[in-house]
Design an enzyme around this catalytic site. Sequence first.
Site, PDB file in Angstrom:
ATOM      1  N   GLU A  63      10.396  15.540  16.053  1.00  0.00           N
ATOM      2  CA  GLU A  63      10.705  15.342  14.631  1.00  0.00           C
ATOM      3  C   GLU A  63       9.964  16.416  13.837  1.00  0.00           C
ATOM      4  O   GLU A  63       8.741  16.557  13.948  1.00  0.00           O
ATOM      5  CB  GLU A  63      10.262  13.958  14.153  1.00  0.00           C
ATOM      6  CG  GLU A  63      10.638  13.743  12.694  1.00  0.00           C
ATOM      7  CD  GLU A  63      10.252  12.377  12.154  1.00  0.00           C
ATOM      8  OE1 GLU A  63       9.055  12.061  12.122  1.00  0.00           O
ATOM      9  OE2 GLU A  63      11.164  11.630  11.750  1.00  0.00           O
ATOM     10  N   CYS A 108      13.737   9.977   7.220  1.00  0.00           N
ATOM     11  CA  CYS A 108      13.586   9.401   8.565  1.00  0.00           C
ATOM     12  C   CYS A 108      14.865   9.556   9.351  1.00  0.00           C
ATOM     13  O   CYS A 108      14.845   9.831  10.546  1.00  0.00           O
ATOM     14  CB  CYS A 108      13.167   7.946   8.480  1.00  0.00           C
ATOM     15  SG  CYS A 108      14.036   7.026   7.214  1.00  0.00           S
ATOM     16  N   LYS A 127       0.881  -1.185   0.000  1.00  0.00           N
ATOM     17  CA  LYS A 127       0.000   0.000   0.000  1.00  0.00           C
ATOM     18  C   LYS A 127       0.908   1.221   0.000  1.00  0.00           C
ATOM     19  O   LYS A 127       1.439   1.619   1.021  1.00  0.00           O
ATOM     20  CB  LYS A 127      -0.874  -0.017   1.267  1.00  0.00           C
ATOM     21  CG  LYS A 127      -2.218   0.667   1.131  1.00  0.00           C
ATOM     22  CD  LYS A 127      -2.149   2.159   0.848  1.00  0.00           C
ATOM     23  CE  LYS A 127      -1.824   2.972   2.082  1.00  0.00           C
ATOM     24  NZ  LYS A 127      -1.614   4.403   1.753  1.00  0.00           N
ATOM     25  N   GLU A 135       9.340   1.472  11.391  1.00  0.00           N
ATOM     26  CA  GLU A 135      10.424   2.467  11.262  1.00  0.00           C
ATOM     27  C   GLU A 135       9.742   3.822  11.304  1.00  0.00           C
ATOM     28  O   GLU A 135       9.031   4.206  10.389  1.00  0.00           O
ATOM     29  CB  GLU A 135      11.176   2.220   9.952  1.00  0.00           C
ATOM     30  CG  GLU A 135      12.519   2.898   9.940  1.00  0.00           C
ATOM     31  CD  GLU A 135      12.458   4.305   9.402  1.00  0.00           C
ATOM     32  OE1 GLU A 135      12.140   5.245  10.177  1.00  0.00           O
ATOM     33  OE2 GLU A 135      12.711   4.481   8.196  1.00  0.00           O
TER      34      GLU A 135
HETATM   35  O1  TXE Z   1       2.474   9.856   7.953  1.00  0.00           O
HETATM   36  P1  TXE Z   1       1.629   8.523   8.139  1.00  0.00           P
HETATM   37  P2  TXE Z   1       2.127  11.207   7.155  1.00  0.00           P
HETATM   38  C1  TXE Z   1       6.313  11.436   9.882  1.00  0.00           C
HETATM   39  C2  TXE Z   1       6.776  12.869   9.684  1.00  0.00           C
HETATM   40  C3  TXE Z   1       5.581  13.526   9.040  1.00  0.00           C
HETATM   41  C4  TXE Z   1       4.439  12.804   9.722  1.00  0.00           C
HETATM   42  C5  TXE Z   1       3.119  12.815   8.981  1.00  0.00           C
HETATM   43  O2  TXE Z   1       7.040  13.437  10.945  1.00  0.00           O
HETATM   44  O3  TXE Z   1       5.542  14.910   9.282  1.00  0.00           O
HETATM   45  O4  TXE Z   1       4.891  11.480   9.852  1.00  0.00           O
HETATM   46  O5  TXE Z   1       3.248  12.201   7.693  1.00  0.00           O
HETATM   47  C6  TXE Z   1      -0.355   5.138   5.791  1.00  0.00           C
HETATM   48  N1  TXE Z   1      -3.472   2.478   8.893  1.00  0.00           N
HETATM   49  N2  TXE Z   1       6.788  10.555   8.822  1.00  0.00           N
HETATM   50  O6  TXE Z   1       0.803  11.709   7.554  1.00  0.00           O
HETATM   51  O7  TXE Z   1       0.222   8.814   8.500  1.00  0.00           O
HETATM   52  C7  TXE Z   1      -0.315   6.271   4.781  1.00  0.00           C
HETATM   53  O8  TXE Z   1      -1.300   6.075   3.789  1.00  0.00           O
HETATM   54  C8  TXE Z   1      -2.541   2.042   8.040  1.00  0.00           C
HETATM   55  C9  TXE Z   1       8.054   9.896   9.056  1.00  0.00           C
HETATM   56  O9  TXE Z   1       2.339  10.955   5.718  1.00  0.00           O
HETATM   57  O10 TXE Z   1       2.398   7.693   9.109  1.00  0.00           O
HETATM   58  C10 TXE Z   1       1.105   6.166   4.278  1.00  0.00           C
HETATM   59  O11 TXE Z   1       1.180   5.124   3.310  1.00  0.00           O
HETATM   60  N3  TXE Z   1      -1.796   2.861   7.299  1.00  0.00           N
HETATM   61  C11 TXE Z   1       8.314   8.814   8.089  1.00  0.00           C
HETATM   62  C12 TXE Z   1       1.887   5.768   5.528  1.00  0.00           C
HETATM   63  O12 TXE Z   1       0.928   5.199   6.414  1.00  0.00           O
HETATM   64  C13 TXE Z   1      -1.980   4.178   7.410  1.00  0.00           C
HETATM   65  C14 TXE Z   1       7.811   8.944   6.717  1.00  0.00           C
HETATM   66  C15 TXE Z   1       2.587   6.914   6.250  1.00  0.00           C
HETATM   67  O13 TXE Z   1       1.627   7.850   6.690  1.00  0.00           O
HETATM   68  C16 TXE Z   1      -2.950   4.700   8.306  1.00  0.00           C
HETATM   69  C17 TXE Z   1       6.531   9.650   6.619  1.00  0.00           C
HETATM   70  C18 TXE Z   1      -3.706   3.785   9.065  1.00  0.00           C
HETATM   71  N4  TXE Z   1      -4.638   4.186   9.938  1.00  0.00           N
HETATM   72  C19 TXE Z   1       6.102  10.437   7.649  1.00  0.00           C
HETATM   73  N5  TXE Z   1      -2.905   6.056   8.237  1.00  0.00           N
HETATM   74  C20 TXE Z   1       9.616   8.134   8.196  1.00  0.00           C
HETATM   75  N6  TXE Z   1       9.807   7.318   9.231  1.00  0.00           N
HETATM   76  O14 TXE Z   1      10.472   8.282   7.340  1.00  0.00           O
HETATM   77  C21 TXE Z   1      -1.959   6.371   7.332  1.00  0.00           C
HETATM   78  N7  TXE Z   1      -1.400   5.241   6.815  1.00  0.00           N
END
Ligand code: TXE
Length: 485
Positions: A387, A290, A181, A256
């Site tokens: 972060e 990250c 996904k 992660e």
């Molecule tokens: O993250 P999400 P977002 C952090 C970073 C950023 C913040 C928000 O601080 O500002 O997260 O980003 C899926 N069940 N990182 O909103 O929500 C979503 O569709 C299952 C750090 O984008 O964590 C996407 O594919 N899946 C990070 C993925 O999760 C769900 C990289 C990431 O989204 C879901 C990105 C649910 N209920 C953001 N809700 C890193 N570690 O590098 C969302 N998703």
Amino acid sequence: MSETNPIWFDPTLCLIGGKWVPAQSGETLPLVNPSDGSAICQIARGGAADIDAAVQAAEAALEGDWGRMTALERGRIITRIGQLVLENVERLAVLEAMDVGKPLSQARADAIALARYCEFYGGAADKVHGQTIPFMEGYTVYTLREPHGVTGHIVPWNYPMQIIGRSVGAALTMGNAAVLKPAEEACLTALAFAHIAMEAGLPAGALNVVPGIGAEAGAALTAHPGIHHISFTGSVPTGILVQTAAAKNVIPVTLELGGKSPQLVFDDADLDAALPFLVNAGCQNAGQTCSASSRVLVQRGVYDEVKRRMAEAYGAITVGPAMEDLRMGPLISARQKEIVSGFLAKGADLTVAAQGEVVGHAPAEGAYLCPTLFADVPGDHALARDEIFGPVQVLIPFDTEEEAVKIANSTDYGLVASIWSRDGSRQMRLAKKLHAGQVFINNYGAAGGVELPFGGVGKSGHGREKGFEALYGFSQLKTVAAYHG
Ligand code: TXE
């Protein structure tokens, strides 16, 4: 698709059981180009029914050709995928630059890294062995490394190609069948990768891709009883939801969840060597990494010099459209720009040492932000602990080694840390003391090293991806004890 359209496939479809199909609801979502706010295309808005079909297709693949393949055969296909990725680097880089907003050369590096994961894991497929265990008289005992079954992969938008490589690549290598996904903000290279994988001969159902919204397709994937392992890269709150859903099905997860990774610069450091890393580790991909180093801890003896030289480097950073391949592109979205701007507002009480510049012709609809370096930041300030996930770095002065370790270990996270010092004893001492899944000595990131196990401690998550360690994570051990007298 027209000849000038860089998207050479139909982006509105999901890959399920080797067939490209629309979401069962028929709904789509818009993908936006963060460089200018324009609509790129529509993608499928997958939901629970599509996830269910994908899981069933993966189960069928495990029962069929894919499940019957030898490790060598799987390895050859994964290596072939890597070769095709290399042949398509430019096309993939253009998609990623357009979709994520990262400068073209950074997108190119990500495509090459994806190929490298496939090469590494393809070559490793037939080299992961069980063991024989000396046991009581009359027994022969050995272990088998077996796939979990159907693995779920939830990928964020910041490094789609690299994260697909490390997660899907390792899962397929161990003989799992994957349901991927991708993020709703950026999923073109996930779809392109799936096309390439099919072209390379990956059997139907071994890899299924269902784009969609996190709370819909993502949540359906994590809750599905047919999933046997989930790997997730993203935010802490979503990671908690993912782990909670996995707990209900009693399945393992790899999380992660980002970090607040520090670089520690001591008075005896080689500053010429350190400087490019100090800045780049915070600004690469507009800080949306990250393992971004958003904290730079500097010993007082060299603090002023590091501050001056980092400020100079910041002053030279230009920000603009991804395809212009400047030092920095836009953030992923207007929403991410808003989040990061909120953090900048929290820094109103701090000293701004320097800022980069958004080029004058950058479209007003793009998600651009000036990279900002804050100086003299107290270790307990919000900007030094949370972060930010944008182009913001803080400089924190310290006096002693003990103080540096205390500040470095004072956040909830623990993904990466680096030590800049010529003192070998200090390097060894601190490598043990720092709370992080990876510690770098006189470098940062080791050029991404696909061979190097990666993952965090604390709120940065758990489990390890990359390297051979990922192959252990994407498999389970069966012990066979034979009594023969
Ligand atoms: O993250 P999400 P977002 C952090 C970073 C950023 C913040 C928000 O601080 O500002 O997260 O980003 C899926 N069940 N990182 O909103 O929500 C979503 O569709 C299952 C750090 O984008 O964590 C996407 O594919 N899946 C990070 C993925 O999760 C769900 C990289 C990431 O989204 C879901 C990105 C649910 N209920 C953001 N809700 C890193 N570690 O590098 C969302 N998703």
